[in-house]
Enzyme design. Structure first.
Site, PDB file in Angstrom:
ATOM      1  N   LYS A  44       0.834  -1.205   0.000  1.00  0.00           N
ATOM      2  CA  LYS A  44       0.000   0.000   0.000  1.00  0.00           C
ATOM      3  C   LYS A  44       0.876   1.266   0.000  1.00  0.00           C
ATOM      4  O   LYS A  44       1.891   1.316   0.700  1.00  0.00           O
ATOM      5  CB  LYS A  44      -0.914  -0.021   1.242  1.00  0.00           C
ATOM      6  CG  LYS A  44      -1.740   1.245   1.440  1.00  0.00           C
ATOM      7  CD  LYS A  44      -2.801   1.398   0.380  1.00  0.00           C
ATOM      8  CE  LYS A  44      -3.482   2.755   0.413  1.00  0.00           C
ATOM      9  NZ  LYS A  44      -4.234   3.028  -0.833  1.00  0.00           N
ATOM     10  N   GLY A  45       0.465   2.276  -0.744  1.00  0.00           N
ATOM     11  CA  GLY A  45       1.240   3.508  -0.861  1.00  0.00           C
ATOM     12  C   GLY A  45       1.587   4.112   0.495  1.00  0.00           C
ATOM     13  O   GLY A  45       0.720   4.239   1.362  1.00  0.00           O
ATOM     14  N   GLY A  71      -7.853   7.747  -0.449  1.00  0.00           N
ATOM     15  CA  GLY A  71      -7.086   8.915   0.020  1.00  0.00           C
ATOM     16  C   GLY A  71      -5.777   8.528   0.681  1.00  0.00           C
ATOM     17  O   GLY A  71      -5.277   9.245   1.557  1.00  0.00           O
ATOM     18  N   CYS A 129      -1.674   8.836  -8.090  1.00  0.00           N
ATOM     19  CA  CYS A 129      -2.910   8.623  -7.329  1.00  0.00           C
ATOM     20  C   CYS A 129      -3.890   9.758  -7.602  1.00  0.00           C
ATOM     21  O   CYS A 129      -3.581  10.927  -7.364  1.00  0.00           O
ATOM     22  CB  CYS A 129      -2.649   8.548  -5.835  1.00  0.00           C
ATOM     23  SG  CYS A 129      -4.186   8.277  -4.922  1.00  0.00           S
ATOM     24  N   LYS A 164       5.102   4.876 -11.253  1.00  0.00           N
ATOM     25  CA  LYS A 164       3.804   4.318 -11.645  1.00  0.00           C
ATOM     26  C   LYS A 164       3.000   5.425 -12.309  1.00  0.00           C
ATOM     27  O   LYS A 164       2.722   6.461 -11.701  1.00  0.00           O
ATOM     28  CB  LYS A 164       3.084   3.775 -10.411  1.00  0.00           C
ATOM     29  CG  LYS A 164       1.740   3.164 -10.762  1.00  0.00           C
ATOM     30  CD  LYS A 164       1.256   2.297  -9.640  1.00  0.00           C
ATOM     31  CE  LYS A 164      -0.159   1.822  -9.881  1.00  0.00           C
ATOM     32  NZ  LYS A 164      -0.649   1.026  -8.772  1.00  0.00           N
ATOM     33  N   ASN A 191      -2.306   3.374 -13.189  1.00  0.00           N
ATOM     34  CA  ASN A 191      -3.082   3.605 -11.982  1.00  0.00           C
ATOM     35  C   ASN A 191      -4.554   3.758 -12.415  1.00  0.00           C
ATOM     36  O   ASN A 191      -4.896   3.547 -13.582  1.00  0.00           O
ATOM     37  CB  ASN A 191      -2.578   4.847 -11.248  1.00  0.00           C
ATOM     38  CG  ASN A 191      -2.815   4.763  -9.742  1.00  0.00           C
ATOM     39  OD1 ASN A 191      -3.902   4.361  -9.316  1.00  0.00           O
ATOM     40  ND2 ASN A 191      -1.837   5.143  -8.946  1.00  0.00           N
ATOM     41  N   THR A 192      -5.413   4.149 -11.525  1.00  0.00           N
ATOM     42  CA  THR A 192      -6.850   4.181 -11.828  1.00  0.00           C
ATOM     43  C   THR A 192      -7.242   5.403 -12.673  1.00  0.00           C
ATOM     44  O   THR A 192      -6.531   6.393 -12.710  1.00  0.00           O
ATOM     45  CB  THR A 192      -7.659   4.204 -10.527  1.00  0.00           C
ATOM     46  OG1 THR A 192      -7.172   5.285  -9.722  1.00  0.00           O
ATOM     47  CG2 THR A 192      -7.529   2.903  -9.767  1.00  0.00           C
ATOM     48  N   GLY A 242      -4.363  -3.382 -14.901  1.00  0.00           N
ATOM     49  CA  GLY A 242      -5.656  -2.754 -15.156  1.00  0.00           C
ATOM     50  C   GLY A 242      -6.662  -3.833 -15.513  1.00  0.00           C
ATOM     51  O   GLY A 242      -6.717  -4.280 -16.654  1.00  0.00           O
ATOM     52  N   GLY A 264      -4.855  -6.217  -9.063  1.00  0.00           N
ATOM     53  CA  GLY A 264      -5.381  -5.455  -7.941  1.00  0.00           C
ATOM     54  C   GLY A 264      -6.793  -5.851  -7.578  1.00  0.00           C
ATOM     55  O   GLY A 264      -7.022  -6.728  -6.728  1.00  0.00           O
TER      56      GLY A 264
END
Ligand SMILES: Cc1cc2nc3c(=O)[nH]c(=O)nc-3n(C[C@H](O)[C@H](O)[C@H](O)COP(=O)(O)O)c2cc1C
Length: 312
Positions: A44-45, A71, A129, A164, A191-192, A242, A264
């Site tokens: 986790k970040g 967040g 993020c 990333k 990423n998302t 993804g 993920g």
């Protein structure tokens, strides 16, 4: 078939990596999954300090996808090193630490701290993020910002540096090139995707943060296209992700040009997915007479489509 892959100076026993934010700090899954059986775990970040993240609701299901705005809740780098790393080391996990900052100096400080920690295999720079207001994605959305973070972290550590990338840009391959030129050993993407959902009865956003990041099968074809585009532009390895949920999905990313992949959202639905993915990849290797999974990377045959069309 030999499943091992190389990411810069790092050799992974297979191309399957747990994606950041979807596998906790790894230790949470240790009773279910043999952590040493994975190619690696992107934890986790982490910021320097602890963070609470956004208030709930932070997760919403959408068709074929998941919308989140956590967040970047987290325990901070010092607690991670003291409380999580001993178990990760003992269980033989290959640890990629996903680092986040609101300033350049924060990324550099995190890199310096983690460089001295036994068992940290690489740094994944979270410059993508979509769920925090300062730092992060603002670096990853510009060529200059990407190059600046990568170069600063590169100068601060001997660990492999893996930025990333965000898909929320017009041309992701130019960002990948900026990262490569600044000294990245590999890039992770994607990423998302920035997205939102609204409750029509209350007319309120479904997430407390109003907008969030979309992941899961809904984004897969876009992510595959981005991996393919980056493969044409850069030489360093790509870690693709993804919406991967099956072995076929893994193979699709690798044929498009990814040297390894991250999984993920699918892990939330099926934490026991890892041996199934590995078995599916091995079965494909046997059917296609592959000696090494690396023989598949970037082997997409775009000419074949043209030939079929001409001969029909
Ligand atoms: C709940 C959740 C939390 C996430 N947290 C992080 C994070 O801390 N750092 C990061 O770089 N990416 C984070 N991501 C993004 C994933 O690592 C991954 O890039 C993205 O979800 C696409 O892959 P998937 O479709 O397989 O989930 C998060 C994703 C989800 C769904």
């Amino acid at each position: 078939m030999n499943l091992s892959v190389r990411i810069g100076s790092l050799t992974l026993k297979n191309p399957l990596i747990a994606a950041s934010g979807c596998f906790g700090y790894g230790t949470e899954y240790a009773e279910l999954v043999d952590l040493s059986s994975l190619g690696a775990i992107a934890v986790k970040g982490l910021f320097l300090g602890e963070r609470e993240g956004h208030p709930p609701p932070r997760i919403v299901e959408t068709p074929a996808g998941l919308l989140n705005a956590i967040g970047l809740q987290g325990i901070g780098v010092h607690r991670f090193v003291a409380e999580k790393m001993p178990e990760l080391r003992a269980r033989g996990a290959v640890v990629l630490v996903n680092i986040c900052g609101t300033t350049l100096q924060e990324y550099v400080e995190l890199a310096k701290i983690l460089s001295d920690v036994e068992g940290v295999a690489a740094l994944e720079l979270n410059i993508s993020c979509p769920n925090i207001k300062e730092g992060g994605i603002t670096f990853g959305c510009s060529l200059h910002g990407t190059a600046e973070v990568v170069a600063a972290v590169r100068a601060a550590t001997r660990l492999p540096v893996i930025p990333k990338l965000t898909p929320n840009v017009t041309d992701i391959s130019s960002i990948a090139k900026a990262a490569e030129d600044a000294g990245a050993d590999a890039v992770s993407l994607v990423n998302t995707f920035l997205a939102m959902a609204i409750d029509v009865e209350t007319r309120r956003p479904k997430l407390s943060n109003i907008v969030g990041g979309l992941s899961g099968p809904a984004i897969r074809p876009i992510a595959v296209r981005m991996v393919y585009e980056c493969r044409q532009r850069i030489r360093i390895p790509i870690i693709g992700m993804g919406g991967i949920a099956t072995a076929e999905d893994v193979l699709e990313f690798m044929i498009a040009g990814a040297s390894a992949v991250q999984v993920g959202t699918a892990n939330f639905a099926d934490p026991l997915i890892w041996p199934k993915l590995a078995a599916g990849i091995r079965g494909y290797g046997e059917r296609h007479g592959l000696k090494a999974i690396t023989d598949l990377v970037g082997t997409i045959d775009t000419n074949a489509r043209e030939k079929e069309w001409i001969s029909s």
